[in-house]
Write a protein that holds these residues in place. Sequence first.
Motif, PDB file in Angstrom:
ATOM      1  N   ALA A 283      37.001   2.816  12.314  1.00 27.27           N
ATOM      2  CA  ALA A 283      37.165   3.640  13.171  1.00 27.27           C
ATOM      3  C   ALA A 283      37.287   2.086  14.426  1.00 27.27           C
ATOM      4  CB  ALA A 283      37.434   4.070  14.548  1.00 27.27           C
ATOM      5  N   ARG A 284      36.402   1.244  14.510  1.00 23.67           N
ATOM      6  CA  ARG A 284      36.591   0.604  15.189  1.00 23.67           C
ATOM      7  C   ARG A 284      37.918  -0.923  15.070  1.00 23.67           C
ATOM      8  NH1 ARG A 284      30.397   0.999  14.612  1.00 23.67           N
ATOM      9  NH2 ARG A 284      29.363   2.069  16.798  1.00 23.67           N
ATOM     10  N   THR A 285      38.156  -1.196  16.046  1.00 25.72           N
ATOM     11  CA  THR A 285      39.298  -2.635  15.960  1.00 25.72           C
ATOM     12  C   THR A 285      38.985  -3.869  16.584  1.00 25.72           C
ATOM     13  OG1 THR A 285      40.559  -1.518  17.557  1.00 25.72           O
ATOM     14  CG2 THR A 285      40.990  -0.684  15.747  1.00 25.72           C
ATOM     15  N   GLU A 286      38.142  -3.635  17.193  1.00 28.88           N
ATOM     16  CA  GLU A 286      36.975  -5.473  17.942  1.00 28.88           C
ATOM     17  C   GLU A 286      35.770  -5.462  17.475  1.00 28.88           C
ATOM     18  OE1 GLU A 286      38.609  -6.157  20.633  1.00 28.88           O
ATOM     19  OE2 GLU A 286      40.149  -4.739  20.529  1.00 28.88           O
TER      20      GLU A 286
ATOM     21  N   ASP B  77      32.346  -6.672  17.394  1.00 24.94           N
ATOM     22  CA  ASP B  77      31.468  -6.124  18.181  1.00 24.94           C
ATOM     23  C   ASP B  77      30.611  -7.251  18.907  1.00 24.94           C
ATOM     24  OD1 ASP B  77      29.823  -8.366  16.195  1.00 24.94           O
ATOM     25  OD2 ASP B  77      28.584  -6.736  14.521  1.00 24.94           O
TER      26      ASP B  77
ATOM     27  N   PRO C  67      33.834  -9.319  12.534  1.00 29.36           N
ATOM     28  CA  PRO C  67      34.813  -8.501  12.308  1.00 29.36           C
ATOM     29  C   PRO C  67      34.365  -6.945  12.270  1.00 29.36           C
ATOM     30  CG  PRO C  67      34.524  -9.554  11.338  1.00 29.36           C
ATOM     31  CD  PRO C  67      33.276  -9.968  11.437  1.00 29.36           C
ATOM     32  N   PRO C  68      35.688  -6.765  12.539  1.00 28.75           N
ATOM     33  CA  PRO C  68      35.433  -4.735  12.479  1.00 28.75           C
ATOM     34  C   PRO C  68      34.606  -4.243  10.488  1.00 28.75           C
ATOM     35  CG  PRO C  68      37.304  -5.257  13.482  1.00 28.75           C
ATOM     36  CD  PRO C  68      36.945  -6.753  12.618  1.00 28.75           C
TER      37      PRO C  68
ATOM     38  N   LYS D 106      35.099  -2.223   8.676  1.00 34.25           N
ATOM     39  CA  LYS D 106      35.860  -1.795   7.958  1.00 34.25           C
ATOM     40  C   LYS D 106      37.069  -2.922   6.897  1.00 34.25           C
ATOM     41  CE  LYS D 106      40.157   0.702   8.034  1.00 34.25           C
ATOM     42  NZ  LYS D 106      41.602   2.045   8.560  1.00 34.25           N
ATOM     43  N   GLN D 107      36.957  -3.648   7.810  1.00 36.30           N
ATOM     44  CA  GLN D 107      37.353  -5.107   7.336  1.00 36.30           C
ATOM     45  C   GLN D 107      36.603  -5.947   5.996  1.00 36.30           C
ATOM     46  OE1 GLN D 107      38.593  -8.377   9.922  1.00 36.30           O
ATOM     47  NE2 GLN D 107      38.562 -10.239   8.944  1.00 36.30           N
TER      48      GLN D 107
END
Length: 237
Positions: A38-41, A43, A48-49, A51-52
């Motif tokens: 769920a993270r979009t920012e 770390d 990058p997140p 998910k990407q």
Amino acid sequence: MKIAVLGTGGGARAHIARLAELGHEVHVGTRDPQATLARTEPDMMGNPPFKQFLADHPGVELHTFGDAAAAADGLVINGIDGHNAVAALSAIADRLAGKTLVDYAVPYIYNPDIERPWPTPWGVNPVLDPCDSDSLGEQIQRALPQTKIVKAFVTQEQATVVDPQAIGGGDHTMFVAGEDTNAKQQVTDLLKAYGWTDVLDLGPLVAARGMEMYAHMHGAIGIALGFGTHFGVKVVR
């Protein structure tokens, strides 16, 4: 092989990508997979997140720490930060029993109240705890007596661990330490697959103390060479 990597930070990502490139089935562990996805920012290190990252590495699977460890054939790489590693690994001890756990964590404590006044480009240098009379590697082994702990990878940035030729054509030294000879050979075989030609066995796990304390020296060299400069260390016989 089915190999588990516990953690989703930059170091863990280096291993995940390289293992997948080598044809292994990679299972990644995180505390809360849904929260991780769920993270979009970026770390705290600017990665990058996750998910990407997963989208760029099809076939890599994300699980809880325990499920990732259970999925591994016999080799697990610990990329959990040193301050939280013992507690997180103890919670999944049954999933790690009988397996080899490669630990590259450094037991840093990021606490401004106790950090030593050594300015660096990223702030003051954190302290090591444990240090000198114990090590994180030994603490993990005591907490997980049924798991074969091997301390390795800790004296290099993980991007260099998975690609040693990036520095000096690969002419530098990697260290391993642990109580189980077969487990150390398993880790050495992985290092050779990564491209290492000089792997030095330091003996029992007590050698993890020096390997972890080297983190301060590694940081000092990095500052002297310039922030962001990658380098290797060679033991000349």
